[in-house]
Design an enzyme around this catalytic site. Structure first.
Site, PDB file in Angstrom:
ATOM      1  CG  HIS A   1      -1.980   1.044   1.192  1.00 37.75           C
ATOM      2  ND1 HIS A   1      -1.783   2.331   1.664  1.00 37.75           N
ATOM      3  CD2 HIS A   1      -3.250   1.015   0.699  1.00 37.75           C
ATOM      4  CE1 HIS A   1      -2.888   3.027   1.480  1.00 37.75           C
ATOM      5  NE2 HIS A   1      -3.779   2.267   0.895  1.00 37.75           N
TER       6      HIS A   1
ATOM      7  CG  ASP B   1      -8.260  -2.873  -3.339  1.00 36.90           C
ATOM      8  OD1 ASP B   1      -9.486  -2.717  -3.277  1.00 36.90           O
ATOM      9  OD2 ASP B   1      -7.466  -1.942  -3.464  1.00 36.90           O
TER      10      ASP B   1
END
Length: 466
Positions: free
Chosen positions: A328, A387
């Site tokens: 991320h 995700d």
């Protein structure tokens, strides 16, 4: 087909090859932060916000020490918000939406009033579904959603009224209507393009947002309590993530120009649909399908590790060198949204008989950081992001792939709304960063004096002036 256009484009194609390429060394020379991030991945501070807080490091003296990620909505830990509503057996999306929009947690009376208002606004103008959503249906539901939102502006007599109360009205309306427009957009595509049956179920004002999404989507309108609660948690976790993420920053940028709410939300949707942002969960699902097609035994960790090695070495899947769903831009040791989500994913996998798939995901979650660390120079930890699991959850809920990113949008419209209000209240200048020009100065030449080019088949060569 416009043959004249395509012939022109083909003959001019090579003119664009490398035309806009800028020497990477110039970025260092002029101290330009590419992607508005420094070499360590830290974002350039472009504004202040009270809406949410993201923490990935602890400060110890002069050192930044990576820590498990933390996410706060208006100062409240998102983990506590989720666990509180789950513990009390309530749906939390509406409560979290109230918190982000109004800055405080509602009491029972305030929450009921808010839910009643959202329920009353789950309606579209007369014939809107027929005349707008069903016309020119597309597999790209995000584009359909943008079209629908922009068309809604023509039904609003106060579209350009930027008073706080009017913008709040528009935002609450869109929070209520975006799920309808997205689901109906899918049904239109599924009917006209896939030749399946058409289902247009009216939402119920008594049901939560998560329940209404499942009810409107399914032919029989049925869903289990666990299914609705898992989707509700997904919506809570996706609704807000700081002012610097691409779509929320877009919200600030377009709001700062004085544009209307519908245009702002359409711009945010355009940003979110990109595979580097809201479309990432689809890439995870495609990657997993490729893994299953190329790994003979998905319980063999050596085979899985070998596939992950090939991914990072750009030898598998899309050859981009990425393990999608891992890492991320901000978080290091963990993404708190993924951590919260994981426990609910396991419960749903048990109900759906998908535990083998769940164990495959957890194996990849464990192995991927090791593979990446071995092959890449990284400045911070790598962990699963939200995700990584969200696409798996949507597949277990029977949600079609075309709606994966729109589900993200249904939630994030709340965060965009809060940031739009914040930008209107606090900022009085249009956002206008600078770009350093590195173009060379040139002398204008009359048309008869210019060099000629011979263009053919996508190739060109200069014919030097004699």
């Amino acid at each position: 087909m416009n043959h004249l256009l395509f012939d022109f484009l083909d003959k001019h194609a090579d003119m664009y090859e490398g035309k806009d390429a800028i020497n990477p060394e110039l970025y260092d020379l002029y101290k330009v932060k590419r992607g508005l991030r420094d070499k360590n991945g830290n974002g350039v501070v472009a504004g202040l916000t009270t809406i949410s807080t993201i923490e990935a490091f602890d400060i110890s003296g002069d050192q930044k020490v990576p820590c498990d990620g933390r996410l706060y909505y208006r100062g409240y830990d998102v983990r506590e918000l989720v666990s509180g509503t789950v513990r009390e057996k309530r749906f939390g999306f509406e409560e979290a939406a109230y918190l982000l929009m109004f800055g405080c947690l509602p009491d029972r009376r305030e929450l009921k009033q808010f839910c009643d208002v959202l329920g009353s606004m789950r309606t579209l103008p007369t014939n809107f579904v027929r005349d707008v959503i069903m016309k020119a249906p597309s597999r790209d539901i995000m584009n359909s959603l943008m079209k629908s939102i922009l068309t809604l502006a023509s039904y609003d007599s106060r579209v350009n009224d930027l008073s706080e109360v009017n913008v709040l009205r528009q935002c609450m309306m869109l929070i209520s209507e975006v799920p309808m427009m997205a689901v109906y957009g899918y049904h239109a595509y599924n009917h006209y393009e896939c030749e399946e049956s058409m289902y247009i179920h009216r939402p119920s004002p008594e049901l939560s947002t998560a329940e209404n999404i499942l009810m409107m989507l399914r032919p029989d309108k049925k869903y289990t309590e666990l299914e609705a609660r898992v989707l509700d948690v997904a919506l809570m976790l996706h609704m807000e993530h700081g002012g610097g993420n691409n779509s929320t920053f877009t919200t600030h940028v377009v709001t700062s120009s004085g544009s209307d709410t519908y245009s702002v939300m359409a711009a945010a949707l355009a940003s979110l649909k990109g595979p580097k942002h809201g479309g990432a969960n689809i890439k995870v699902m495609e990657m997993m399908d490729d893994l299953r097609a190329n790994v003979s035994d998905t319980k063999d960790e050596d085979e899985i590790r070998n596939y992950l090695d090939q991914l990072v070495d750009k030898q598998a899947f899309d050859k981009k060198g990425l393990i999608y769903g891992m890492g991320h831009a901000v978080y290091s040791l963990s993404d708190p949204r993924a951590v919260v989500f994981k426990s609910f994913v396991e419960s749903l996998a048990k109900e759906k008989g998908r535990m083998d798939d769940y164990h495959l995901y957890t194996t990849i979650e464990r192995l991927a950081p090791e593979v990446i660390a071995e092959k890449r120079k990284i400045y911070k930890g790598v962990s699963a992001n939200v995700d990584f699991y969200s696409g798996f959850v949507y597949s277990m809920l029977g949600i079609p792939v075309e709606l994966y990113t729109p589900i993200f949008a249904m939630a994030r419209v709340v965060g965009w709304s809060a940031h739009r209000m914040e930008e209107l209240v606090n900022a009085d200048k249009i956002i206008r960063p600078a770009y350093k020009s590195v173009a060379e100065k040139r002398i204008y030449q009359p048309i008869d004096k210019r060099q000629e080019r011979e263009l053919a088949g996508g190739n060109y060569r200069k014919i030097e002036e004699k």
